[in-house]
Design a protein around this motif. Structure first.
Motif, PDB file in Angstrom:
ATOM      1  N   ILE A 167       4.560   1.163  14.943  1.00 26.34           N
ATOM      2  CA  ILE A 167       3.173   1.354  14.532  1.00 26.34           C
ATOM      3  C   ILE A 167       2.292   0.291  15.193  1.00 26.34           C
ATOM      4  CG2 ILE A 167       1.624   1.388  12.514  1.00 26.34           C
ATOM      5  CD1 ILE A 167       3.680   3.565  12.185  1.00 26.34           C
ATOM      6  N   ASP A 168       1.173   0.741  15.770  1.00 28.66           N
ATOM      7  CA  ASP A 168       0.206  -0.208  16.329  1.00 28.66           C
ATOM      8  C   ASP A 168      -0.476  -0.923  15.166  1.00 28.66           C
ATOM      9  OD1 ASP A 168      -1.980  -1.513  17.317  1.00 28.66           O
ATOM     10  OD2 ASP A 168      -2.924   0.260  18.218  1.00 28.66           O
ATOM     11  N   ALA A 169      -0.115  -2.188  14.966  1.00 25.64           N
ATOM     12  CA  ALA A 169      -0.593  -2.921  13.783  1.00 25.64           C
ATOM     13  C   ALA A 169      -1.771  -3.833  14.106  1.00 25.64           C
ATOM     14  CB  ALA A 169       0.555  -3.722  13.182  1.00 25.64           C
ATOM     15  N   GLU A 170      -2.459  -3.526  15.203  1.00 24.57           N
ATOM     16  CA  GLU A 170      -3.615  -4.350  15.547  1.00 24.57           C
ATOM     17  C   GLU A 170      -4.910  -3.697  15.060  1.00 24.57           C
ATOM     18  OE1 GLU A 170      -3.548  -5.451  19.676  1.00 24.57           O
ATOM     19  OE2 GLU A 170      -1.812  -6.767  19.349  1.00 24.57           O
ATOM     20  N   ARG A 171      -4.770  -2.592  14.329  1.00 29.44           N
ATOM     21  CA  ARG A 171      -5.967  -1.879  13.867  1.00 29.44           C
ATOM     22  C   ARG A 171      -6.352  -2.311  12.449  1.00 29.44           C
ATOM     23  NH1 ARG A 171      -3.529   3.861  14.325  1.00 29.44           N
ATOM     24  NH2 ARG A 171      -1.705   2.650  13.752  1.00 29.44           N
ATOM     25  N   GLU A 172      -7.351  -1.637  11.898  1.00 29.43           N
ATOM     26  CA  GLU A 172      -7.791  -1.926  10.526  1.00 29.43           C
ATOM     27  C   GLU A 172      -6.708  -1.504   9.535  1.00 29.43           C
ATOM     28  OE1 GLU A 172     -10.729  -3.333   9.586  1.00 29.43           O
ATOM     29  OE2 GLU A 172     -11.088  -3.614  11.734  1.00 29.43           O
ATOM     30  N   VAL A 173      -6.690  -2.176   8.403  1.00 34.20           N
ATOM     31  CA  VAL A 173      -5.680  -1.928   7.373  1.00 34.20           C
ATOM     32  C   VAL A 173      -5.549  -0.434   7.022  1.00 34.20           C
ATOM     33  CG1 VAL A 173      -5.145  -2.308   4.923  1.00 34.20           C
ATOM     34  CG2 VAL A 173      -5.855  -4.221   6.352  1.00 34.20           C
ATOM     35  N   GLU A 174      -6.700   0.219   6.807  1.00 31.92           N
ATOM     36  CA  GLU A 174      -6.674   1.605   6.336  1.00 31.92           C
ATOM     37  C   GLU A 174      -6.107   2.552   7.404  1.00 31.92           C
ATOM     38  OE1 GLU A 174      -6.710   4.348   3.541  1.00 31.92           O
ATOM     39  OE2 GLU A 174      -7.035   2.197   3.234  1.00 31.92           O
ATOM     40  N   ALA A 175      -6.471   2.316   8.667  1.00 34.86           N
ATOM     41  CA  ALA A 175      -5.983   3.176   9.758  1.00 34.86           C
ATOM     42  C   ALA A 175      -4.461   3.047   9.899  1.00 34.86           C
ATOM     43  CB  ALA A 175      -6.662   2.783  11.075  1.00 34.86           C
ATOM     44  N   ILE A 176      -3.977   1.837   9.747  1.00 27.89           N
ATOM     45  CA  ILE A 176      -2.530   1.598   9.858  1.00 27.89           C
ATOM     46  C   ILE A 176      -1.808   2.276   8.688  1.00 27.89           C
ATOM     47  CG2 ILE A 176      -0.728  -0.184   9.899  1.00 27.89           C
ATOM     48  CD1 ILE A 176      -2.890  -2.126  11.007  1.00 27.89           C
ATOM     49  N   HIS A 177      -2.397   2.126   7.517  1.00 33.81           N
ATOM     50  CA  HIS A 177      -1.797   2.720   6.311  1.00 33.81           C
ATOM     51  C   HIS A 177      -1.675   4.244   6.469  1.00 33.81           C
ATOM     52  CE1 HIS A 177      -0.846   3.730   2.235  1.00 33.81           C
ATOM     53  NE2 HIS A 177      -2.001   4.325   2.032  1.00 33.81           N
ATOM     54  N   LYS A 178      -2.759   4.881   6.950  1.00 30.39           N
ATOM     55  CA  LYS A 178      -2.734   6.345   7.115  1.00 30.39           C
ATOM     56  C   LYS A 178      -1.653   6.764   8.091  1.00 30.39           C
ATOM     57  CE  LYS A 178      -7.388   7.781   5.922  1.00 30.39           C
ATOM     58  NZ  LYS A 178      -8.745   7.648   6.478  1.00 30.39           N
ATOM     59  N   ASP A 179      -1.557   6.005   9.176  1.00 28.50           N
ATOM     60  CA  ASP A 179      -0.567   6.282  10.210  1.00 28.50           C
ATOM     61  C   ASP A 179       0.855   6.223   9.605  1.00 28.50           C
ATOM     62  OD1 ASP A 179       0.605   6.648  12.630  1.00 28.50           O
ATOM     63  OD2 ASP A 179      -0.089   4.781  13.552  1.00 28.50           O
ATOM     64  N   ILE A 180       1.114   5.158   8.844  1.00 29.18           N
ATOM     65  CA  ILE A 180       2.442   4.986   8.234  1.00 29.18           C
ATOM     66  C   ILE A 180       2.731   6.132   7.259  1.00 29.18           C
ATOM     67  CG2 ILE A 180       3.843   3.524   6.716  1.00 29.18           C
ATOM     68  CD1 ILE A 180       2.329   1.097   7.843  1.00 29.18           C
ATOM     69  N   LEU A 181       1.727   6.448   6.467  1.00 30.32           N
ATOM     70  CA  LEU A 181       1.895   7.500   5.467  1.00 30.32           C
ATOM     71  C   LEU A 181       2.232   8.830   6.148  1.00 30.32           C
ATOM     72  CD1 LEU A 181       1.740   7.583   2.416  1.00 30.32           C
ATOM     73  CD2 LEU A 181      -0.690   8.108   2.579  1.00 30.32           C
ATOM     74  N   LEU A 215       0.831  -1.212   0.000  1.00 33.22           N
ATOM     75  CA  LEU A 215       0.000   0.000   0.000  1.00 33.22           C
ATOM     76  C   LEU A 215       0.858   1.252   0.000  1.00 33.22           C
ATOM     77  CD1 LEU A 215      -2.887  -0.772   2.547  1.00 33.22           C
ATOM     78  CD2 LEU A 215      -3.123  -0.303   0.100  1.00 33.22           C
ATOM     79  N   LEU A 216       1.917   1.218   0.813  1.00 30.30           N
ATOM     80  CA  LEU A 216       2.790   2.394   0.897  1.00 30.30           C
ATOM     81  C   LEU A 216       3.538   2.591  -0.431  1.00 30.30           C
ATOM     82  CD1 LEU A 216       3.759   4.649   2.827  1.00 30.30           C
ATOM     83  CD2 LEU A 216       5.742   3.227   3.331  1.00 30.30           C
ATOM     84  N   ALA A 217       3.981   1.475  -1.003  1.00 33.22           N
ATOM     85  CA  ALA A 217       4.696   1.554  -2.280  1.00 33.22           C
ATOM     86  C   ALA A 217       3.803   2.199  -3.342  1.00 33.22           C
ATOM     87  CB  ALA A 217       5.130   0.153  -2.723  1.00 33.22           C
ATOM     88  N   GLU A 218       2.543   1.792  -3.332  1.00 32.39           N
ATOM     89  CA  GLU A 218       1.598   2.339  -4.307  1.00 32.39           C
ATOM     90  C   GLU A 218       1.375   3.837  -4.063  1.00 32.39           C
ATOM     91  OE1 GLU A 218      -2.876   1.198  -5.113  1.00 32.39           O
ATOM     92  OE2 GLU A 218      -1.569  -0.572  -4.990  1.00 32.39           O
ATOM     93  N   ALA A 219       1.211   4.192  -2.788  1.00 31.46           N
ATOM     94  CA  ALA A 219       0.938   5.596  -2.449  1.00 31.46           C
ATOM     95  C   ALA A 219       2.115   6.504  -2.806  1.00 31.46           C
ATOM     96  CB  ALA A 219       0.607   5.717  -0.963  1.00 31.46           C
ATOM     97  N   LEU A 220       3.330   5.990  -2.642  1.00 32.01           N
ATOM     98  CA  LEU A 220       4.508   6.847  -2.864  1.00 32.01           C
ATOM     99  C   LEU A 220       5.138   6.659  -4.248  1.00 32.01           C
ATOM    100  CD1 LEU A 220       6.405   6.333   0.559  1.00 32.01           C
ATOM    101  CD2 LEU A 220       4.839   8.183  -0.035  1.00 32.01           C
ATOM    102  N   GLY A 221       4.644   5.669  -4.984  1.00 30.39           N
ATOM    103  CA  GLY A 221       5.259   5.356  -6.277  1.00 30.39           C
ATOM    104  C   GLY A 221       6.623   4.694  -6.105  1.00 30.39           C
ATOM    105  N   TYR A 222       6.738   3.857  -5.072  1.00 28.66           N
ATOM    106  CA  TYR A 222       7.991   3.155  -4.787  1.00 28.66           C
ATOM    107  C   TYR A 222       7.919   1.726  -5.306  1.00 28.66           C
ATOM    108  CZ  TYR A 222       9.829   6.617  -1.386  1.00 28.66           C
ATOM    109  OH  TYR A 222      10.324   7.722  -0.773  1.00 28.66           O
ATOM    110  N   GLN A 223       9.105   1.131  -5.384  1.00 28.50           N
ATOM    111  CA  GLN A 223       9.208  -0.282  -5.742  1.00 28.50           C
ATOM    112  C   GLN A 223       9.136  -1.104  -4.446  1.00 28.50           C
ATOM    113  OE1 GLN A 223      13.123  -1.024  -7.388  1.00 28.50           O
ATOM    114  NE2 GLN A 223      12.494  -2.924  -8.365  1.00 28.50           N
ATOM    115  N   TRP A 224       8.415  -2.219  -4.477  1.00 34.08           N
ATOM    116  CA  TRP A 224       8.293  -3.069  -3.277  1.00 34.08           C
ATOM    117  C   TRP A 224       9.064  -4.365  -3.494  1.00 34.08           C
ATOM    118  CZ3 TRP A 224       5.641  -7.922  -2.865  1.00 34.08           C
ATOM    119  CH2 TRP A 224       5.465  -8.388  -1.562  1.00 34.08           C
ATOM    120  N   LEU A 225      10.003  -4.660  -2.610  1.00 36.32           N
ATOM    121  CA  LEU A 225      10.805  -5.880  -2.741  1.00 36.32           C
ATOM    122  C   LEU A 225      10.719  -6.688  -1.456  1.00 36.32           C
ATOM    123  CD1 LEU A 225      14.032  -4.418  -4.416  1.00 36.32           C
ATOM    124  CD2 LEU A 225      12.299  -5.851  -5.514  1.00 36.32           C
TER     125      LEU A 225
END
Ligand code: AMP
Length: 179
Positions: free
Chosen positions: A158-172, A18-28
């Motif tokens: 990051i608290d990774a026990e939450r919903e996917v979208e909430a975690i993604h926003k936090d990371i972003l 998700l982060l790779a997509e949001a930032l236009g990064y390569q995911w390996l």
């Protein structure tokens, strides 16, 4: 380069992609690479929940580095998992070959990730393999976080026990705040 760390089932791949997509990064991902380039030996080790030998993983990383379009715009998922892997990567940083922008540590309890993994159904998610992966994570992988901090690398927990979208926003938010 942004590094994703977390125990099996914490959501490294989901969040990394998700982060790779949001930032236009390569995911390996080393795990993904291994599953696509499986050998009988690898299969046996992985299904037992064992970490593969550092030397084998280093050769995969060399291959990643050769094919990398822009190392600064790369998300690394599943590496490093041992202190010697972390040192190997940090050596490259010290030589100026790569930049380690931050480490994202997805923190989730074993109870929560066990529930998630039940629905995934991968062959290395058996009870025995999981126990081993959890053990190796605590013994070999978790200490890397403090080691990175001691080297001045930014570690976002990051608290990774939450919903996917909430975690993604936090990371972003976290990675955007330092860019
Ligand atoms: P993952 O997809 O990250 O859960 O990785 C799946 C499996 O691949 C792990 O349980 C290990 O057996 C192997 N593996 C992936 N990355 C590494 C690594 N950095 N060091 C050792 N083994 C790894």
């Amino acid at each position: 380069m942004i590094i994703f760390m977390g125990v099996a089932g914490a959501g490294k791949s989901v969040q990394g992609k998700l982060l790779a997509e949001a930032l236009g990064y390569q995911w390996l991902s080393t795990g993904e690479y291994l599953r696509s380039n499986i050998t009988p030996e690898r299969k046996q080790e992985m299904e037992a929940g064992k970490l593969l030998a550092d030397a084998e993983i280093f050769s995969i990383l060399e291959e990643f580095f050769q094919g990398m379009k822009d190392q600064g715009k790369t998300i690394l998922d599943g590496f490093p998992r041992t202190l010697s892997q972390a040192k190997w990567l940090h050596d490259r940083y010290e030589k100026g070959e790569i930049i380690i922008s931050s480490v994202i540590y997805l923190d989730a309890s074993q109870e929560v990730v066990k529930d998630r993994l039940k629905s995934r159904g991968r062959p290395d998610d058996s009870d025995e393999a999981l126990s081993r992966r959890f053990e190796e994570f605590e013994e070999l992988t978790l200490p890397i976080l403090d080691w990175f901090k001691s080297k001045g690398v930014e570690v976002f927990e990051i608290d990774a026990e939450r919903e996917v979208e909430a975690i993604h926003k936090d990371i972003l938010n976290k990675v955007s705040s330092e860019r």
